[in-house]
Design an enzyme around this catalytic site. Structure first.
Site, PDB file in Angstrom:
ATOM      1  N   ASN A 276     -53.648  12.446  53.403  1.00 30.75           N
ATOM      2  CA  ASN A 276     -52.254  12.804  53.694  1.00 30.75           C
ATOM      3  C   ASN A 276     -52.007  14.309  53.655  1.00 30.75           C
ATOM      4  OD1 ASN A 276     -50.826  10.452  54.335  1.00 30.75           O
ATOM      5  ND2 ASN A 276     -50.595   9.867  52.184  1.00 30.75           N
ATOM      6  N   ASN A 579     -55.096   5.070  48.779  1.00 25.42           N
ATOM      7  CA  ASN A 579     -55.704   6.326  48.334  1.00 25.42           C
ATOM      8  C   ASN A 579     -55.248   7.527  49.154  1.00 25.42           C
ATOM      9  OD1 ASN A 579     -58.652   4.315  48.295  1.00 25.42           O
ATOM     10  ND2 ASN A 579     -57.211   4.546  46.616  1.00 25.42           N
ATOM     11  N   CYS A 580     -53.995   7.503  49.604  1.00 27.21           N
ATOM     12  CA  CYS A 580     -53.419   8.616  50.384  1.00 27.21           C
ATOM     13  C   CYS A 580     -54.188   8.885  51.667  1.00 27.21           C
ATOM     14  CB  CYS A 580     -53.349   9.897  49.543  1.00 27.21           C
ATOM     15  SG  CYS A 580     -52.320   9.748  48.065  1.00 27.21           S
ATOM     16  N   ASN A 581     -54.810   7.840  52.226  1.00 27.36           N
ATOM     17  CA  ASN A 581     -55.553   7.993  53.476  1.00 27.36           C
ATOM     18  C   ASN A 581     -55.149   6.859  54.419  1.00 27.36           C
ATOM     19  OD1 ASN A 581     -57.545   8.157  55.541  1.00 27.36           O
ATOM     20  ND2 ASN A 581     -58.935   9.181  54.118  1.00 27.36           N
TER      21      ASN A 581
END
Length: 652
Positions: A276, A579-581
């Site tokens: 992100n 996981n912010c992906n």
């Protein structure tokens, strides 16, 4: 006379008893003196009490001397004893027979504690998860060594057990042992690393570097030495790169977005599997009128053909032999509202158009590694054909560099971002942006803070910035105490060697995948759906992350929040969610952008309890391995999975 003889006889017995107490026999002269003085004391009762005090003092002195000698001997022997296990067979811990255990316990009082410390604490460390001394555990470790470490790839020449026992004592906290498998979330610091760091700041006076005082000069020297250390670690120097310290990889990426010379003709292209923090750059690009697009890995090869980054004219043929359409011709390209360049007064804006390509060297969701060759591909002159402008490349190396060597002399990316706590756990809140020197000339600045300015006026629009890029872009006082402590983290990595670390984590990653990929419920259905490129069995394309979802015996997904809860109760440290992906996560889960927007209405974070919608997972379970992970850590998780996740049915 006869009375004196009796008293002399008793005195001799007392002296002998005193000598026996000190374990050192007195000399003949001392015995004679003692007998004479005792006889004299008996003849003169007034001297009796002083004589007894005198003898007691002599005994006490002898005991003190012998105690000191023993203490010094133990002090010199202790390091030798501590090293013994490391030079022995710690790669395969010696399991004592029942006879050896009895013998050891019978004489344990005569052995220094350090001699038995490693097996004792290793057994305690994993007591929550399996019987360390059981035949099954011994056989599993031996099989692991034979199959995955035939040439000593695992364990740094059998040092790993001693390291984790001595350096990670907090993993056995208040009687509760822990298994830490979230190295991509944060690295782990060693006890001696902290001791050196704290001794450093305890014994040295560091001050604000924006001065010329002795403490300021000491700080400045530490900061500059740290820059050189970072450059050396990545196989480059000040001749080619500048190190700008930031709050972390996210801060470094934000700085790239803010300083990039965006225009309404610029393009921001990034791999879908980015964090992100990389995606956030597009907001700045759009604000300046640039366009952006996320592209899949399949489009990035030497024959890439699209209107975005140029290349030789081509089409992708379909199965019928007819000409297909390039992926990017079907993807919506988003462009911001501005049609002009921003008005920058602090720095000179370049005349040419610049574009940016961003990708991770290793994605933080599934651990897939992406080619370093892409850096050179974007420097190919063919990419700069009419109207496309210059292309610069940013690599997010945060998930890659903790366990892999990065050589910037061979792979000169324009921007490189790292977080040091992901590499060695401490200090936190400090990262770096490495920039090729020639690129610093086009970086823009629209804000200035303390330390970046030579002179400025408060009542007129004038500001003269620092000439050195590292000082020009480090607004405010740098985190100089944290920077001074980086050397102790790098020291730990360099003592083992990055190539050894890569080999070590690969053996464990491969073992974990092989164990989980074949695990089945009693009815024969698989327990796990695993993401990434593990099936290729290639450490060049798969990193030390294993991301998965759990299936129940009927083949239904078990929510990642449920898995998080039961692993947490078992003191197993992992991470769940996306996981912010989002690109990697939703690609593996086959969720469209429209579905993501729809499901987001009930979400509060990427790892919250809303983990299943209509039976479909909105994230995964991530196990990540680091340079201090042991076989026992991974074996503990495998054992946990066998006993807890097999045949698991979530309560409704």
């Amino acid at each position: 006379m006869s009375g004196n003889n009796k008293e002399h006889s008793h005195s001799s017995k007392d002296a002998a008893a005193a000598n026996a107490t000190t374990t050192a026999p007195a000399s003949t002269k001392e015995g004679e003196k003692s007998s004479t003085s005792t006889a004299t004391a008996a003849a003169d009762p007034s001297k009796s009490s002083s004589h007894i005090a005198h003898v007691a003092r002599r005994v006490a002195i002898r005991i003190a001397i012998m105690g000191s000698i023993a203490a010094v001997a133990l002090l010199f022997l202790r390091p030798i004893v501590i090293k013994l296990p490391a030079s022995s067979s710690l790669g395969r811990p010696h399991q004592m027979s029942s006879e050896e255990q009895v013998a050891s316990s019978s004489f344990s009082f005569s052995l220094p504690e350090a001699y038995t410390k490693v097996p004792t604490l290793m057994e305690r460390r994993y007591r929550n998860f399996f019987n360390y001394s059981s035949p099954e555990a011994r056989a599993a470790r031996e099989e692991f060594i034979d199959s995955y470490s035939p040439n000593g790839e695992y364990g740094y020449n059998s040092q790993i057990d001693t390291m984790v026992v001595n350096e990670l004592t907090r993993m056995d906290e208040a009687g509760h042992s822990h298994v830490y498998l979230d190295y991509t979330g944060s690295g782990v610091y060693q006890n001696s690393q902290l001791e050196k760091a704290f001794n450093d700041i305890r014994n040295n006076l560091y001050g604000n570097a924006h001065s010329r005082s002795p403490s300021a000069l000491k700080t400045e020297k530490e900061i500059e030495n740290a820059r050189d250390l970072v450059l050396s670690h990545f196989h480059t120097s000040r001749q080619d790169y500048t190190v700008i310290f930031t709050q972390g990889a996210t801060g470094a990426l934000k700085l790239i977005g803010e300083s990039f010379p965006w225009t309404n003709a610029s393009k921001f292209v990034y791999l879908r599997q980015n964090h992100n923090s990389v995606l956030g750059i597009r907001e700045i690009a759009l604000d300046q009128g640039a366009t952006f697009v996320a592209i899949p890995e399949s489009e990035l090869n030497e024959n890439t053909c699209n209107f975005f980054i140029g290349g030789d004219p081509c089409k992708h043929p379909d199965d019928q032999g007819e000409e297909g359409v390039s992926f990017l011709e079907e993807v919506p390209v988003t462009q911001g509202p501005a049609n002009h360049r921003r008005n920058v007064l602090l720095t000179k804006f370049p005349d040419s158009t610049y574009n940016l390509f961003a990708y991770p060297l290793e994605d933080n969701f599934a651990g897939v590694k992406y080619p370093l060759e892409w850096i050179k591909m974007f420097k190919d002159e063919r990419r700069g054909e009419a109207g496309t402008g210059h292309w610069l490349t940013v690599i997010d190396a945060a998930a890659f560099v903790p366990c892999n060597d990065l050589n910037l002399s061979e792979n000169p990316a324009d921007f490189v971002t790292v977080s040091f706590y992901k590499m060695f756990g401490y200090p936190t809140g400090i990262g770096a942006l490495l920039v090729r020197n020639e690129v610093t000339e086009i970086m823009q600045k629209t804000f200035f803070g303390g330390g970046t300015v030579v002179l400025s006026c408060c009542d007129t629009h004038f500001c003269l910035l620092q000439q050195q890029p590292c000082h020009r872009f480090e607004d405010g006082t740098p985190s100089f105490l944290a920077i001074s402590e980086l050397k102790y983290g790098f020291e730990k990595l360099h003592a083992l060697g990055m190539s050894s670390i890569t080999q070590h984590v690969w053996t464990l990653t491969r073992y974990l995948y092989d164990q989980l990929s074949v695990m089945e419920h009693d009815n024969g259905n698989p327990v796990f759906v695993i993401y990434g490129k593990h099936e290729l069995n290639d450490p060049n394309v798969q990193g030390s992350i294993l991301n998965f979802n759990v299936l129940d015996p009927a083949g239904n997904y078990v929510g990642y929040s449920t898995i998080q809860d039961i692993t947490a109760k078992a003191n197993i440290h992992i991470r769940t969610g996306c996981n912010c992906n989002p690109g990697a996560c939703f690609d593996y889960l086959h969720l469209s952008s429209e579905e993501v927007v729809k499901y987001s209405l009930g979400k509060t974070s990427c790892g919250d309890e809303l983990d299943l919608v209509e039976g479909r997972p909105l994230g995964g379970v991530r196990v990540s391995i680091g340079y201090l992970t042991t076989f026992e850590d991974v074996y503990s998780f495998v054992t946990f999975a066998k006993h807890t996740l097999r045949n698991f049915v979530a309560s409704s």
